[in-house]
Design a protein around this motif. Structure first.
Motif, PDB file in Angstrom:
ATOM      1  N   PRO A   1       0.830  -1.212   0.000  1.00  0.00           N
ATOM      2  CA  PRO A   1       0.000   0.000   0.000  1.00  0.00           C
ATOM      3  C   PRO A   1       0.864   1.262   0.000  1.00  0.00           C
ATOM      4  N   LEU A   2       0.224   2.396  -0.251  1.00  0.00           N
ATOM      5  CA  LEU A   2       0.963   3.663  -0.226  1.00  0.00           C
ATOM      6  C   LEU A   2       1.336   4.006   1.213  1.00  0.00           C
ATOM      7  N   GLU A   3       2.540   4.502   1.378  1.00  0.00           N
ATOM      8  CA  GLU A   3       2.983   4.855   2.726  1.00  0.00           C
ATOM      9  C   GLU A   3       2.477   6.231   3.133  1.00  0.00           C
ATOM     10  N   GLY A   4       2.209   6.361   4.391  1.00  0.00           N
ATOM     11  CA  GLY A   4       1.855   7.664   4.949  1.00  0.00           C
ATOM     12  C   GLY A   4       0.535   8.220   4.452  1.00  0.00           C
ATOM     13  N   LEU A   5      -0.423   7.344   4.120  1.00  0.00           N
ATOM     14  CA  LEU A   5      -1.693   7.844   3.585  1.00  0.00           C
ATOM     15  C   LEU A   5      -2.553   8.471   4.680  1.00  0.00           C
ATOM     16  N   VAL A   6      -2.967   9.725   4.440  1.00  0.00           N
ATOM     17  CA  VAL A   6      -3.854  10.423   5.375  1.00  0.00           C
ATOM     18  C   VAL A   6      -5.019  11.000   4.582  1.00  0.00           C
ATOM     19  N   ASP A   7      -6.244  10.700   5.019  1.00  0.00           N
ATOM     20  CA  ASP A   7      -7.432  11.221   4.343  1.00  0.00           C
ATOM     21  C   ASP A   7      -8.040  12.290   5.228  1.00  0.00           C
ATOM     22  N   SER A   8      -7.992  13.549   4.769  1.00  0.00           N
ATOM     23  CA  SER A   8      -8.486  14.640   5.621  1.00  0.00           C
ATOM     24  C   SER A   8     -10.009  14.590   5.763  1.00  0.00           C
ATOM     25  N   ASN A   9     -10.686  13.778   4.917  1.00  0.00           N
ATOM     26  CA  ASN A   9     -12.136  13.628   5.046  1.00  0.00           C
ATOM     27  C   ASN A   9     -12.503  12.263   5.634  1.00  0.00           C
ATOM     28  N   ALA A  10     -11.546  11.662   6.334  1.00  0.00           N
ATOM     29  CA  ALA A  10     -11.733  10.283   6.785  1.00  0.00           C
ATOM     30  C   ALA A  10     -13.011  10.086   7.596  1.00  0.00           C
ATOM     31  N   ASP A  11     -13.383  11.098   8.364  1.00  0.00           N
ATOM     32  CA  ASP A  11     -14.530  10.919   9.260  1.00  0.00           C
ATOM     33  C   ASP A  11     -15.839  11.407   8.649  1.00  0.00           C
ATOM     34  N   THR A  12     -15.774  11.905   7.408  1.00  0.00           N
ATOM     35  CA  THR A  12     -16.970  12.465   6.790  1.00  0.00           C
ATOM     36  C   THR A  12     -17.500  11.516   5.717  1.00  0.00           C
ATOM     37  N   PRO A  13     -18.809  11.254   5.720  1.00  0.00           N
ATOM     38  CA  PRO A  13     -19.355  10.463   4.616  1.00  0.00           C
ATOM     39  C   PRO A  13     -19.120  11.212   3.299  1.00  0.00           C
ATOM     40  N   SER A  14     -18.654  10.525   2.281  1.00  0.00           N
ATOM     41  CA  SER A  14     -18.422  11.239   1.024  1.00  0.00           C
ATOM     42  C   SER A  14     -18.589  10.314  -0.175  1.00  0.00           C
ATOM     43  N   THR A  15     -19.040  10.892  -1.262  1.00  0.00           N
ATOM     44  CA  THR A  15     -19.225  10.175  -2.519  1.00  0.00           C
ATOM     45  C   THR A  15     -18.419  10.892  -3.590  1.00  0.00           C
ATOM     46  N   LEU A  16     -17.427  10.217  -4.110  1.00  0.00           N
ATOM     47  CA  LEU A  16     -16.571  10.830  -5.128  1.00  0.00           C
ATOM     48  C   LEU A  16     -16.793  10.121  -6.457  1.00  0.00           C
ATOM     49  N   VAL A  17     -17.055  10.906  -7.499  1.00  0.00           N
ATOM     50  CA  VAL A  17     -17.434  10.328  -8.785  1.00  0.00           C
ATOM     51  C   VAL A  17     -16.449  10.760  -9.860  1.00  0.00           C
ATOM     52  N   LEU A  18     -16.008   9.798 -10.646  1.00  0.00           N
ATOM     53  CA  LEU A  18     -15.151  10.100 -11.788  1.00  0.00           C
ATOM     54  C   LEU A  18     -15.850   9.609 -13.045  1.00  0.00           C
ATOM     55  N   VAL A  19     -16.192  10.553 -13.929  1.00  0.00           N
ATOM     56  CA  VAL A  19     -16.835  10.193 -15.193  1.00  0.00           C
ATOM     57  C   VAL A  19     -15.791  10.309 -16.289  1.00  0.00           C
ATOM     58  N   ILE A  20     -15.520   9.208 -16.970  1.00  0.00           N
ATOM     59  CA  ILE A  20     -14.527   9.223 -18.045  1.00  0.00           C
ATOM     60  C   ILE A  20     -15.247   9.143 -19.378  1.00  0.00           C
ATOM     61  N   GLY A  21     -15.059  10.168 -20.191  1.00  0.00           N
ATOM     62  CA  GLY A  21     -15.664  10.205 -21.517  1.00  0.00           C
ATOM     63  C   GLY A  21     -14.768   9.542 -22.535  1.00  0.00           C
ATOM     64  N   GLU A  22     -15.131   9.691 -23.812  1.00  0.00           N
ATOM     65  CA  GLU A  22     -14.421   8.949 -24.852  1.00  0.00           C
ATOM     66  C   GLU A  22     -14.361   9.790 -26.123  1.00  0.00           C
ATOM     67  N   SER A  23     -13.167   9.992 -26.627  1.00  0.00           N
ATOM     68  CA  SER A  23     -12.957  10.617 -27.943  1.00  0.00           C
ATOM     69  C   SER A  23     -13.654  11.970 -28.089  1.00  0.00           C
ATOM     70  N   THR A  24     -13.531  12.824 -27.089  1.00  0.00           N
ATOM     71  CA  THR A  24     -14.194  14.132 -27.184  1.00  0.00           C
ATOM     72  C   THR A  24     -13.165  15.251 -27.191  1.00  0.00           C
ATOM     73  N   ASN A  25     -13.153  15.985 -28.290  1.00  0.00           N
ATOM     74  CA  ASN A  25     -12.271  17.133 -28.426  1.00  0.00           C
ATOM     75  C   ASN A  25     -12.934  18.331 -27.762  1.00  0.00           C
ATOM     76  N   SER A  26     -12.309  18.869 -26.705  1.00  0.00           N
ATOM     77  CA  SER A  26     -12.946  19.976 -25.976  1.00  0.00           C
ATOM     78  C   SER A  26     -13.195  21.172 -26.874  1.00  0.00           C
TER      79      SER A  26
END
Ligand SMILES: [Zn+2]
Length: 613
Positions: free
Chosen positions: A228-253
């Protein structure tokens, strides 16, 4: 001349004598399938003479069975000819479309994409002249084959020739092992290198190397003993949280309204733009899905491209931080072959595979992700990481949106160089697929917002896509050897919930969203956004960090480090040398208009300033 019987050489003791002319005719037949390709490559200056030499030597190999079994010679040549012909079509086709030699990395990309994708690809590149060209290319070896005559010669002559040929063909290996006293493995790899330019070995060797790389990657990515990664600290460790990553495909901004494109292709995202961070100078490092994402989702980058196999990936780290991880994908998964991306998805705790169609062309629109996404948002875990992988605006564009999203059909506002009927149609279809993608991404943000959960959503596309963006070079697709801004410019948006904003402050100045950034550093931005720290975290590589340091944004194949090039030098050479005046800062000229001469790729005035902070 070919294959014509020489009466002087026949009829002695009822057996044919060895005929050099006939021998050469057989040789010509086998050489044809690599020789034509290599001769074109050499004469157009794409590559050196090595390919022709190798084609000459390696084509001799097929004469061995012909000489050992002279009675079946023609049948053997016929079967070998069909195999050689079929495999040579790959390299010939690639040459016709991309004007390049067929290389190992191209083969990897072909095996990564599925057959449905390849047929879409062929469909969109098909041109009428290819049919007569194919007919002529096929007719010539058939005519030679028809006139092939037995080579003749005594068994001793044929055995001697066979021995000589084997010696010549295996010389690269023998030279290493016997003359230079190197290891057998070195000899073997030298042999592989020598056979690589020649059909059908380019495909055979390519597949062997690809399978080795894939199973190696699979073992490494899914290894349970990864430290595992060493020294990992999550500053939101005690807070419920939902993190979302949406990956698109072949889109020129640069084809998105929200980035200044002249057509309004992103009405929904534009309407919520006050709630978004819209980063406008983000570039993919590679123009291919797996190659780009294996860097974006791990420590790997253009200078250390293998780190995704050595260090924990983004999903690993989220798990380590105590998140339940989910992977929803509308990319095709039901193929017999596993791709590296499927392996990435298997790192998550749960997967939702939505696209089980055999053909990627069937209408499996991205809105299918809405329901599983809503279900996952409702899950009771207090810490959730949800990755949503869309099919986005992948070609064939017309299969990416329902009829209700046929917004751009007219040709009135098309750039003047998009004249051909097929080009006009594809140009409009690509824009329509972006309008639909806008609907999908905006809906996901709305869903997240309505759920009232504490967290954020990031959207980016794996790479861009060129669809007739430049007047001097009409092209649709991606090509690493001829890179353009359209192939690399990707949308990069961040939406944050109010509670997340309050507890995780970001200094969002004007400058922040115009930073030059390589998607290959995304791992650090994501961890920074999540409030996760560890030893080895590099704030200089986080686009939102106060300590962000502009570094080179490298594109190109990292297997050839000398060919890596900085986006700034490659795409904006004048911008990189122009010193800004104060009037530039005040200018509000929109960046991308048809009257600029190119739809995309022009540096917006404000970004010239940005390039020299
Ligand atoms: Zn892709």
């Amino acid at each position: 001349m070919l294959g014509v019987k020489n009466p002087n050489l026949t009829g002695i003791n009822g057996q044919d004598r060895f005929s050099l002319t006939r021998f050469l005719a057989w040789f010509l037949f086998f050489f044809y399938f690599s020789g034509v390709h290599q001769t074109i490559i050499y004469s157009s200056g794409i590559a050196g003479f090595f390919g022709i030499t190798q084609a000459l030597v390696m084509s001799l190999l097929w004469l061995v069975p012909v000489m050992l079994f002279p009675a079946r010679g023609k049948l053997i040549a016929g079967i070998a000819g069909v195999v050689l012909w079929a495999s040579s079509l790959f390299s010939m086709g690639y040459l016709a479309l991309y004007h390049q030699d067929f290389s190992q990395s191209v083969i990897f990309i072909i095996f990564e994409s599925n057959w449905a994708e390849s047929s879409e690809f062929l469909h969109s590149y098909f041109a009428w002249w290819m049919l007569p060209a194919l007919a002529v290319y096929t007719l010539i070896p058939w005519l030679i084959w028809r006139r092939l005559q037995p080579i003749g010669g005594t068994p001793v002559t044929r055995l001697l020739l066979t021995f000589t040929i084997c010696l010549a063909v295996c010389w690269p290996m023998l030279d290493r092992v016997i003359i230079n006293k190197e290891s057998l493995a070195n000899g073997f790899s030298e042999q592989v290198n020598s056979m690589e330019p020649v059909a059908p070995w380019q495909l055979v060797m390519g597949y062997v190397k690809y399978s080795q790389a894939l199973s190696n990657a699979e073992n490494r990515l899914l290894a349970s003993d990864k430290p595992p990664l060493e020294g990992l600290v999550d500053s939101n460790a005690d807070t419920p949280s939902t993190l979302v990553l949406v990956i698109g495909e072949s889109t020129n901004s640069r084809r998105m309204g929200i980035y200044g494109y002249y057509r309004d292709t992103t009405p929904r995202l534009a309407a919520m733009s006050d709630d978004l961070l819209v980063f406008d100078q983000v570039y993919a490092s590679r123009p291919y899905t797996v190659e780009s994402l294996e860097q974006a989702l791990s420590f790997a980058d253009q200078l250390q491209p293998k780190l995704h196999l050595e260090k924990p990936t983004l999903v690993d780290v989220m798990k380590q931080a105590g998140y339940r991880t989910y992977w929803i994908t509308n990319q095709q998964t039901q193929t017999q072959r596993n791709t590296l991306l499927t392996t990435f998805s298997k790192q998550a705790d749960e997967q939702v595979y939505l696209n089980n169609n055999r053909s990627q062309n069937s209408a499996q629109y991205d809105e299918v992700v809405f329901r599983p996404f809503a279900d996952l948002l409702n899950r009771s875990e207090s810490k959730k990481f949800i990755l949503v992988h869309l099919i986005g605006t992948h070609r064939a564009y017309r299969y990416r949106y329902p009829d209700t999203f046929k917004i751009f059909n007219d040709n009135e506002d098309l750039p003047p160089w998009v004249r051909k009927k097929r080009h006009r149609r594809e140009y409009n279809e690509f824009d329509n697929s972006i309008v639909y993608n806008d609907f999908v991404v905006a809906s996901l943000i709305e869903q997240m917002k309505k759920s009232g959960q504490n967290g954020y959503l990031v959207y980016f596309a794996d790479h861009g896509e060129e669809v007739y963006d430049y007047p001097n070079r009409l092209f649709a697709g991606r090509n690493e050897a001829a890179p353009t801004p359209a192939m690399y410019s990707v949308p990069f948006l961040v939406w944050r919930s109010e509670s997340w904003k309050r507890n995780n402050r970001i200094d969002v100045s004007y400058d922040t969203t115009h930073r030059m950034y390589s998607l290959s550093d995304f791992f650090h931005t994501w961890m920074d956004l999540a409030g996760i720290r560890f030893s080895g975290f590099d704030p200089g590589k986080s686009i939102i960090s106060r300590r962000y340091t502009p570094g080179p944004v490298l594109i190109g194949n990292p297997a050839k480090p000398e060919a890596l090039v900085d986006v700034r030098q490659k795409f904006f050479p004048t911008a990189a040398t122009t010193l800004p005046g104060p009037e530039v800062l005040r200018s509000s000229t929109p960046g991308y208009r048809p009257e600029y001469g190119v739809v995309t790729g022009t540096v917006p005035v404000r970004d010239r300033w940005m390039l020299h902070p």
